[in-house]
Write an enzyme that holds these catalytic residues in place. Structure first.
Site, PDB file in Angstrom:
ATOM      1  N   LYS A  81       1.071  -1.162  -0.636  1.00 27.15           N
ATOM      2  CA  LYS A  81      -0.729  -0.064  -0.173  1.00 27.15           C
ATOM      3  C   LYS A  81       0.997   0.794  -0.259  1.00 27.15           C
ATOM      4  O   LYS A  81       2.047   1.269   1.169  1.00 27.15           O
ATOM      5  CB  LYS A  81      -0.813  -0.092   1.387  1.00 27.15           C
ATOM      6  CG  LYS A  81      -1.661   1.320   1.533  1.00 27.15           C
ATOM      7  CD  LYS A  81      -3.332   0.818   2.157  1.00 27.15           C
ATOM      8  CE  LYS A  81      -3.884   2.250   2.620  1.00 27.15           C
ATOM      9  NZ  LYS A  81      -4.977   2.082   3.506  1.00 27.15           N
ATOM     10  N   SER A 156      -9.568   3.032   1.963  1.00 29.27           N
ATOM     11  CA  SER A 156      -8.594   3.360   1.068  1.00 29.27           C
ATOM     12  C   SER A 156      -6.916   2.340   0.727  1.00 29.27           C
ATOM     13  O   SER A 156      -6.526   2.612  -0.339  1.00 29.27           O
ATOM     14  CB  SER A 156      -7.910   4.723   2.051  1.00 29.27           C
ATOM     15  OG  SER A 156      -7.075   3.740   3.161  1.00 29.27           O
ATOM     16  N   SER A 180     -11.131   1.098   6.086  1.00 26.80           N
ATOM     17  CA  SER A 180     -10.259   0.984   4.553  1.00 26.80           C
ATOM     18  C   SER A 180      -9.481   0.233   4.368  1.00 26.80           C
ATOM     19  O   SER A 180      -8.542  -0.264   3.614  1.00 26.80           O
ATOM     20  CB  SER A 180      -9.210   1.878   4.930  1.00 26.80           C
ATOM     21  OG  SER A 180      -9.261   3.177   4.899  1.00 26.80           O
TER      22      SER A 180
END
Length: 473
Positions: A81, A156, A180
């Protein structure tokens, strides 16, 4: 053969490489080829380090040939990520301010994955500073949903979820403050676990005592999520809230003797009126309750009392945004997207009395959840209140006619659970009539992370929703 490699579970790929039936070079190359063929459609992997990855794969094959012990993630390709700092790989946080940022060291979650044999192939897309549950930013653009490339992949950890669904890599790391890890899992028909705070320690972390944001695993099924948890969980002296249990407990099989028979299950469509979901979401999830009944569970519609959750979460989130990004705001607020600026400004309006009230509510929520889980073993509810929405929108502005005034409003089904500190898992829960994925959220008592994985595993074995992969030919 390449397509076959990129659709296999991570644990099966690891086994094949461990036994020598497949090499790390073959595995990494297959995924790099898949990225080249498919990623332009979804924009999930935004920084690629193919040459480095192939060199690491060759070194992994050589180590195995020498007879050295094979670590649990040996040869598995991973794109991290883009808010997780990765040594010598551009890490932008989705912000133009950090567009050329190249960290000198791995943060702890990346360090643990690489130490367990994972091979870094790149980074996955995020919203700017991971703010919001739709993945777009001015550096890389928008990540699209593999099931419908006009729709959002969530956020996210949207790049991670879309990459998993599209077969770009078999496991992924993510983080979760308001949903997220779970919302993108719901949107992309994969698995995302928000662990108990401290279960996956974070370092470095400027607010090391905070329990609001956690890091955790994503995968295409619960067993692969548990495999990754076995590596990233466990104590570390650099985290002041790290739990002492070793990560190895997650390596044990998730199949339980007797299955789920007798499990006390609570189902709530709305947490007692705390949020509204689209009809298509609830229509997709209601048959899931019958699945739990068929598995021998005692199912009852019931909700914990989460009054104060909204106030506590939004107050503490705003304070954290002000603490984390206030200096960037002062250096030039026009460089931040409006929703980030708004959250910082909200944080700067808070008083000590506001924070004290939020912490009292936070504590009260913990005790009400503790008592609720004396009656029930798990709680089921929608992961996301909407199905994947138009990717051209920043966020849904209404749900069945009810206005959503901020970028947070439509995430209550996730962030109301975040503030409790309970572990929460999103598993594939069905599809809308238009073929869009819907996630089922499974919540357990404080620190019962293995329980939610075990329940999710039994459910996915009974339904096989996660086996329905997108068509990106």
């Amino acid at each position: 053969m390449h397509d076959e490699i990129t659709t296999r579970p991570a644990r099966e790929l690891a086994r094949l490489m461990r036994t020598g039936e497949l090499s790390a070079r073959e595995t990494v190359q297959a995924h790099l080829d898949r990225i080249a063929a498919v990623n332009p459609r979804v924009n999930a992997v935004v920084t690629l380090c193919a040459e480095r990855a192939m060199a690491e794969a060759a070194a992994a094959d050589e180590r195995q040939a020498s007879g050295a012990p094979t670590p649990p993630l040996h040869g598995l390709p991973v794109a991290h990520k883009d808010v997780h700092e990765t040594a010598q790989v551009r890490t932008t946080f989705g912000s133009p301010i950090f567009a050329e940022n190249v960290p000198e060291r791995d943060e702890l979650i990346v360090e643990r994955m690489r130490g367990a044999g994972a091979i870094t192939i790149g980074k996955t897309n995020v919203p700017e500073f991971a703010a919001g549950s739709h993945t777009f930013n001015p550096v890389f653009g928008t990540t699209l949903n593999p099931y419908d490339t006009t729709r959002s992949a969530g956020g996210s950890s949207g790049g991670a979820a879309a990459a998993l669904a599209a077969g770009l890599h078999p496991i992924a790391d993510g983080s979760d403050m308001g949903g997220s890890l779970r919302n993108p899992a719901s949107f992309c028909n994969v698995v995302g676990l928000r662990p108990s705070p401290g279960r996956v320690p974070a370092h470095p972390a400027a607010l090391g005592f905070s329990t609001l944001s956690v890091q955790g695993p994503m995968a295409r099924d619960t067993a692969d999520a548990a495999l990754l948890m076995s590596v990233i969980a466990g104590p570390d002296p650099r985290s002041p809230i790290a739990l002492g249990d070793p990560g190895a407990v997650f390596a044990e099989p998730l199949d339980a003797e007797g299955g789920l028979r007798g499990l006390r299950v609570a189902w709530t469509p709305d947490l007692g009126g705390a949020f509204r979901s689209e009809r298509a979401v609830l229509d997709a999830l209601r048959p899931d309750i019958e699945v739990f009944t068929a598995l021998g569970c005692e199912v009852e519609e019931a909700s914990p009392d989460l009054s104060g959750a909204d106030d506590a979460f939004r107050t503490l989130r705003a304070w954290q945004f002000a603490a984390a990004y206030g200096e960037l705001y002062d250096a030039g607020s026009d460089r931040l997207k409006p929703s980030v600026r708004w959250n910082i400004e909200q944080g700067r309006l808070l008083s000590g009395a506001d924070l004290a009230r939020a912490e009292r509510l936070h504590t009260e929520l913990h005790h009400r959840m503790r008592l609720f889980f004396e009656r029930f073993d798990v709680l089921l509810l929608p992961t996301a209140q909407v199905a994947p929405f138009d990717a051209a929108l920043e966020y849904p502005d209404s749900i069945d006619g009810q206005p959503q005034e901020t970028y947070l409003d439509w995430m209550r089904s996730a962030y109301s659970i975040s503030i409790t500190g309970c572990p929460a898992l999103s598993v594939p829960g069905g599809f809308t009539p238009g073929g869009l994925p819907v996630g089922l959220q499974i919540v357990g008592p404080h620190r019962a992370d293995r329980r939610v994985l075990r329940v999710g595993h039994a459910f996915e074995q009974a339904t096989r929703f996660g086996a329905r992969r997108p068509d990106l030919a």
